[in-house]
Design an enzyme around this catalytic site. Sequence first.
Site, PDB file in Angstrom:
ATOM      1  N   GLU A   1      -1.896   9.681 -11.020  1.00 52.66           N
ATOM      2  CA  GLU A   1      -1.375   8.502 -11.717  1.00 52.66           C
ATOM      3  C   GLU A   1      -1.379   8.694 -13.232  1.00 52.66           C
ATOM      4  OE1 GLU A   1      -3.783   5.204 -10.342  1.00 52.66           O
ATOM      5  OE2 GLU A   1      -4.319   6.344  -8.553  1.00 52.66           O
TER       6      GLU A   1
ATOM      7  N   ASP B   1     -12.109  10.341  -6.752  1.00 48.89           N
ATOM      8  CA  ASP B   1     -11.684   9.170  -7.524  1.00 48.89           C
ATOM      9  C   ASP B   1     -12.083   9.434  -8.976  1.00 48.89           C
ATOM     10  OD1 ASP B   1     -10.978   6.751  -8.559  1.00 48.89           O
ATOM     11  OD2 ASP B   1     -12.197   5.533  -7.198  1.00 48.89           O
TER      12      ASP B   1
ATOM     13  N   GLN C   1      -8.385  -6.778  -8.677  1.00 48.25           N
ATOM     14  CA  GLN C   1      -8.317  -5.318  -8.754  1.00 48.25           C
ATOM     15  C   GLN C   1      -6.936  -4.870  -9.226  1.00 48.25           C
ATOM     16  OE1 GLN C   1     -10.493  -2.824  -7.862  1.00 48.25           O
ATOM     17  NE2 GLN C   1      -9.370  -1.141  -6.945  1.00 48.25           N
TER      18      GLN C   1
ATOM     19  N   ARG D   1       0.829  -1.199   0.000  1.00 53.10           N
ATOM     20  CA  ARG D   1       0.000   0.000   0.000  1.00 53.10           C
ATOM     21  C   ARG D   1       0.869   1.258   0.000  1.00 53.10           C
ATOM     22  NH1 ARG D   1      -4.935   1.124  -1.446  1.00 53.10           N
ATOM     23  NH2 ARG D   1      -5.809  -0.596  -0.187  1.00 53.10           N
TER      24      ARG D   1
ATOM     25  N   HIS E   1       0.465   3.796 -10.336  1.00 57.32           N
ATOM     26  CA  HIS E   1      -0.445   4.218  -9.254  1.00 57.32           C
ATOM     27  C   HIS E   1       0.336   4.994  -8.184  1.00 57.32           C
ATOM     28  CE1 HIS E   1      -3.694   4.148  -6.449  1.00 57.32           C
ATOM     29  NE2 HIS E   1      -4.313   3.070  -6.926  1.00 57.32           N
TER      30      HIS E   1
ATOM     31  N   ARG F   1       1.324  -6.091  -9.812  1.00 56.19           N
ATOM     32  CA  ARG F   1       1.760  -5.492  -8.539  1.00 56.19           C
ATOM     33  C   ARG F   1       1.900  -6.515  -7.416  1.00 56.19           C
ATOM     34  NH1 ARG F   1      -3.201  -2.504  -5.657  1.00 56.19           N
ATOM     35  NH2 ARG F   1      -4.752  -4.148  -5.874  1.00 56.19           N
TER      36      ARG F   1
END
Length: 325
Positions: free
Chosen positions: A282, A223, A95, A77, A178, A100
């Site tokens: 991003e 978002d 997701q 995170r 991200h 990642r």
Amino acid sequence: MATVEKEEKQMEKEDFVYVEQTKGVNGLDKVILREVRDFSAEVYLYGGHVTSWKNEHGEELLFVSNKAIFKPPKAIRGGIPICFPQFGPHGTLEQHGFARNRVWSIDNDAPPFSTNSTDKAFIDLILKPSDEDMKLWPHKYEFRLRITLAPGGDLKLTSRIRNMNTDGKPFTFTFAYHTYFAVTDISEVRVEGLETHDYLDNLRNRERFTEQGDAITFESEVDKVYLSTPTKIAILDHERKRTFVLRKDGLPDAVVWNPWDKKAKAMADFGDEEYKHMLCVEAACIEKPITLKPGEEWRGRQELSAVPSSYCSGQLDPETVLQSG
């Protein structure tokens, strides 16, 4: 005397370790990139994930949660997760895809990248599909990632994704770096360069709107996926008198995200109050997915700079930041 000092400095540079392979949290393999002027960056092979980027004063420029779980299969995170082969929750893939939370390899056979010959602090990584990945996403690919810490402290990420299918099939993907920027106080942050652009609002069923403000400021959850954005975006941290400049190539979209208080409390790997000290901006390709035929390659690049600024006292014109360099 001056000649002796010059020779000593030259010897120091020759002995300087620009790239160090070591162990990180929970024994995970990581690489430390250093520059002679005390800039540094850290990259975990798990996720091909940049987890630290520090300036010459040792100040951390990226946000990583204090509750981040450095343990597969959970993605780390914070820092710069790589979203591939998809951004967001779609279909049967997890997701933001699987890149990642896979272990990448150091790529000792990387083809030449167009890079500045003065760059010594860099690492080449590669990700290829496992048999399990092929069940989730039945395509052969090579994902090469070069992460560079430039002599002036800029952090550069260049991705090259090639379709290696032998069955003649193309594949399609979306992508994002991200990036979690560390900010002092989210309520004192402005993002310049996205005004007047259309965006998809993920908090409103991806409805399309046009940004009306002269800058993006923050007082609640956001978002948004901004579309067909400029190659340069500025993130102004008024409290720290610092501006991040994000330059991108091959990545037409830009995501802006902050979970705010309610969602922060709902995430197990994110502190309740940490939303105040981070902002994701991003570089991405989301609205129009990329399709590659066998043998074709896509390239996407992101370059981050951190410069001193004092926007509110008029010492920095954000338009100048966006146009320079």
